[in-house]
Write an enzyme that holds these catalytic residues in place. Structure first.
Site, PDB file in Angstrom:
ATOM      1  N   SER A  46       0.833  -1.209   0.000  1.00 43.17           N
ATOM      2  CA  SER A  46       0.000   0.000   0.000  1.00 43.17           C
ATOM      3  C   SER A  46       0.862   1.251   0.000  1.00 43.17           C
ATOM      4  CB  SER A  46      -0.961   0.000   1.191  1.00 43.17           C
ATOM      5  OG  SER A  46      -0.268  -0.151   2.408  1.00 43.17           O
ATOM      6  N   GLU A  47       2.014   1.228   0.724  1.00 44.87           N
ATOM      7  CA  GLU A  47       2.973   2.328   0.665  1.00 44.87           C
ATOM      8  C   GLU A  47       4.395   1.827   0.831  1.00 44.87           C
ATOM      9  OE1 GLU A  47      -0.785   4.504   1.690  1.00 44.87           O
ATOM     10  OE2 GLU A  47       0.291   3.070   2.946  1.00 44.87           O
ATOM     11  N   THR A  48       5.311   2.542   0.212  1.00 43.72           N
ATOM     12  CA  THR A  48       6.754   2.382   0.381  1.00 43.72           C
ATOM     13  C   THR A  48       7.312   3.756   0.688  1.00 43.72           C
ATOM     14  OG1 THR A  48       6.897   0.506  -1.140  1.00 43.72           O
ATOM     15  CG2 THR A  48       8.918   1.766  -0.766  1.00 43.72           C
TER      16      THR A  48
END
Length: 280
Positions: A46-48
């Site tokens: 979903s996020e990095t």
């Protein structure tokens, strides 16, 4: 090709591997926008995030936050996970608390028992939801408008619109038309029933995000921060509560919400599961 310290962190988890995973690349000042975007797309979480040197006075570090499709000015579980990695790598804040620089400005993060908590940022958009918008999102969710107890914009960067439903069972039963989400980011919240649901949390939360990759997010700090400002401010929630999220996805997310004299704080656990190097 250069190697960078890499960590994958389990954030907001009440049990191992039951939170929201976050990939963190440290010392990333040598990477350009295209490299960051490409790596985030490849990770497909979903996020990095990418840790960099701060560019404004008072900040301890700078973070850039990418989904597989776009860069975000702010997100909650990336804030806690990135701060956890920064501290674990020997970061020492200038003051009592950690100050993170991100696209939304400066965000304060403090130690919260065994975990961390960030100060809920101001809402970029708040207030009631137009009837036309409410009709669209309830149709996407497969709900009739009379099932909505309250609705509000709770946008602190990603663009969240939030609805409150009557009970947790109804919320967990929802199967929205994700193909119709478009660019909407819809947050849902409902109270737990102590008899039926127990007392491990007081609210259940779900988050659906459109635009590019359409998905349900396991545990969402930014949404919970926006919800807390709305629910506490409107008298719909107490000054301290625990939100559960990710149940439908087989996760066990727990978000600690507290209001004190310094504002509203969003807290949870962050545990490193993978450490190593990434070659970019």
């Amino acid at each position: 090709m250069t190697t960078y310290p890499f960590h994958q962190v389990d954030v907001f988890a009440a049990a191992p591997l039951k939170g929201n995973p976050l990939a963190v690349v440290a010392g990333a000042d040598g990477l350009d926008d295209a490299q960051m975007a490409a790596f985030a797309n490849w990770m497909n979480l979903s996020e990095t995030t990418f840790l960099l040197k701060p560019t404004v006075p008072g900040a301890d570090y700078r973070v850039r936050i990418f989904t597989p499709e776009e860069e975000l000015p702010f997100a909650g579980h990336p804030t806690l996970g990135s701060c956890h990695v920064w501290l674990a790598m020997g970061g020492v804040p200038q003051g009592r608390d950690v100050v993170q620089e991100c696209g939304a400005g400066l965000v304060t993060v403090r130690r919260d028992g065994d975990g961390l908590a960030f100060a809920a940022p101001p809402l970029r958009r708040a207030g009631s939801v137009d009837a036309s918008d409410l009709e669209v999102v309830t149709r996407i969710l497969g709900l009739s408008t009379d099932r909505v107890v309250a609705a509000n914009w709770v946008d602190n960067g990603p663009g969240w619109l939030a609805l409150m439903l009557r009970d947790r069972a109804e919320l967990l039963a929802l199967r929205p038309d994700t193909q119709a989400l478009g660019d909407w980011r819809i947050g849902l919240v409902a109270p737990w029933d102590t008899v039926r649901d127990g007392d491990a949390a007081q609210f259940e939360v779900r988050a659906f995000t459109g635009g590019g990759a359409v998905f349900e997010d396991p545990v969402t700090g930014s949404l919970n921060a926006g919800l807390a400002k709305w629910l506490i401010g409107a008298g719909l929630a107490p000054h301290a509560y625990i939100a559960s999220q990710g149940t439908v996805l087989g996760r066990m997310g727990r978000v600690r919400v507290t209001q004190d004299g310094d504002g509203i704080w969003i807290g949870g656990e962050a545990v490193t599961r993978i450490s190593g190097q990434v070659a970019l």
